[in-house]
Design an enzyme around this catalytic site. Structure first.
Site, mmCIF file in Angstrom:
data_model
loop_
_atom_site.group_PDB
_atom_site.id
_atom_site.type_symbol
_atom_site.label_atom_id
_atom_site.label_comp_id
_atom_site.label_asym_id
_atom_site.label_seq_id
_atom_site.Cartn_x
_atom_site.Cartn_y
_atom_site.Cartn_z
ATOM 1 C CB SER A 75 -0.944 0.317 1.131
ATOM 2 O OG SER A 75 -1.729 -1.155 0.981
HETATM 3 N N1 SAM Z 1 -0.207 -5.287 3.982
HETATM 4 C C1 SAM Z 1 0.816 -5.440 3.346
HETATM 5 C C2 SAM Z 1 2.634 -4.898 3.156
HETATM 6 O O1 SAM Z 1 3.166 -3.725 4.121
HETATM 7 O O2 SAM Z 1 2.811 -5.414 2.200
HETATM 8 C C3 SAM Z 1 0.195 -5.008 1.889
HETATM 9 C C4 SAM Z 1 -0.847 -6.052 1.817
HETATM 10 S S1 SAM Z 1 -1.548 -5.734 -0.249
HETATM 11 C C5 SAM Z 1 -2.241 -4.599 -0.291
HETATM 12 C C6 SAM Z 1 -3.437 -7.052 0.447
HETATM 13 C C7 SAM Z 1 -2.948 -8.811 0.656
HETATM 14 O O3 SAM Z 1 -4.339 -9.277 1.300
HETATM 15 C C8 SAM Z 1 -2.439 -9.657 -0.395
HETATM 16 O O4 SAM Z 1 -0.701 -9.752 -0.119
HETATM 17 C C9 SAM Z 1 -3.631 -10.935 -0.165
HETATM 18 O O5 SAM Z 1 -2.640 -11.579 -0.834
HETATM 19 C C10 SAM Z 1 -3.868 -10.102 0.930
HETATM 20 N N2 SAM Z 1 -4.745 -11.478 1.230
HETATM 21 C C11 SAM Z 1 -6.255 -11.233 0.188
HETATM 22 N N3 SAM Z 1 -7.637 -12.418 1.011
HETATM 23 C C12 SAM Z 1 -6.891 -12.229 2.307
HETATM 24 C C13 SAM Z 1 -7.339 -13.041 2.432
HETATM 25 N N4 SAM Z 1 -8.645 -13.715 2.767
HETATM 26 N N5 SAM Z 1 -6.754 -13.714 4.282
HETATM 27 C C14 SAM Z 1 -5.470 -13.365 4.008
HETATM 28 N N6 SAM Z 1 -4.784 -13.385 3.322
HETATM 29 C C15 SAM Z 1 -5.559 -12.422 1.786
#
Ligand code: SAM
Length: 216
Positions: free
Chosen positions: A63
């Site tokens: 993000s």
């Molecule tokens: N917080 C992260 C960082 O600092 O790099 C960025 C996260 S990215 C915007 C969103 C993440 O949510 C992705 O890696 C995606 O695979 C994960 N995601 C999506 N659905 C999910 C779920 N049901 N459970 C766990 N992770 C999930």
């Protein structure tokens, strides 16, 4: 290169403070301390302090710093908080949360195993020991370690899953984007009553899972 990144980091922090995204000393300290360049892919390190999301592979992103700042300010994590993050990605946001909750624990759940493994390496590189990484569907929360003082999702859900509200401790705060890609950031405060507040527009990758969207 290092000097240049340091200068870019200082400028970014100055701007985030000037435009009101960064306010509290704890969050500012954490952003100063945690090197975002460790978390971004190696071919993008020169962009580590651009205020923009960056691609991290597997169709996912890290993000933008201003969004991370908005979320950390709204969460009000304390030294001894027990935090659940849904969507580990690179681990950057969790590293910041863990730096603020230095006497507490951050549980972070990621559905893509390869990202979870890389995030673990990043925590190890920085000597961050109070983050536990779990691979799984975080749309159902993580009941094994509940309740949490703070829960936040870094992916956008179709609605606020009841499971997350159930796993929140009394007095706890939950932050979650709702909507397909373009959505709204919701803050849920759990006291005798459940109070929900819309903090405004945001754009996140979708939450995929039982209480999330289907993968398509
Ligand atoms: N917080 C992260 C960082 O600092 O790099 C960025 C996260 S990215 C915007 C969103 C993440 O949510 C992705 O890696 C995606 O695979 C994960 N995601 C999506 N659905 C999910 C779920 N049901 N459970 C766990 N992770 C999930």
């Amino acid at each position: 290169m290092i000097v240049d990144l340091e200068r870019k980091k200082e400028k970014l922090i100055k701007n985030l403070i000037r435009y009101g995204y960064l306010k509290s000393p704890e969050v500012i300290e954490a952003i100063k301390k945690v090197p975002r360049e460790i978390f971004v892919p190696s071919n993008m390190k020169q962009h580590a302090y651009d205020d923009t999301p960056l691609e991290i592979g597997y169709g996912q992103t890290i993000s933008a710093p201003h969004m991370v700042a908005i979320m950390l300010e709204a969460l009000k994590i304390k030294e001894d908080s027990k935090v659940l993050e849904i969507g580990t990605g690179t681990g950057y946001h969790a590293a910041l949360a863990a730096t603020i909750a230095k006497k507490g624990t951050v549980y972070t759940i990621e559905r893509i195993k390869e990202l979870a493994e890389k995030a673990k390496e990043n925590f190890k590189k920085l000597g961050i020991k109070n983050v536990k990484v779990i691979v799984g569907d975080g749309s159902l929360g993580l009941p094994d370690f509940a309740p949490y003082t703070h829960i936040y999702a870094t992916c956008s859900a179709p609605s606020i899953p009841d499971e997350l509200i159930q796993q929140l401790a009394k007095g706890g705060r939950l932050l979650i984007p709702v909507g397909r890609v373009y959505g709204e950031l919701w803050l849920v405060e759990k006291n005798d009553k459940i109070k929900k507040r819309n903090l405004g527009g945001c754009a996140f990758v979708p939450m995929i899972g039982r209480r999330g969207y289907n993968e398509d």
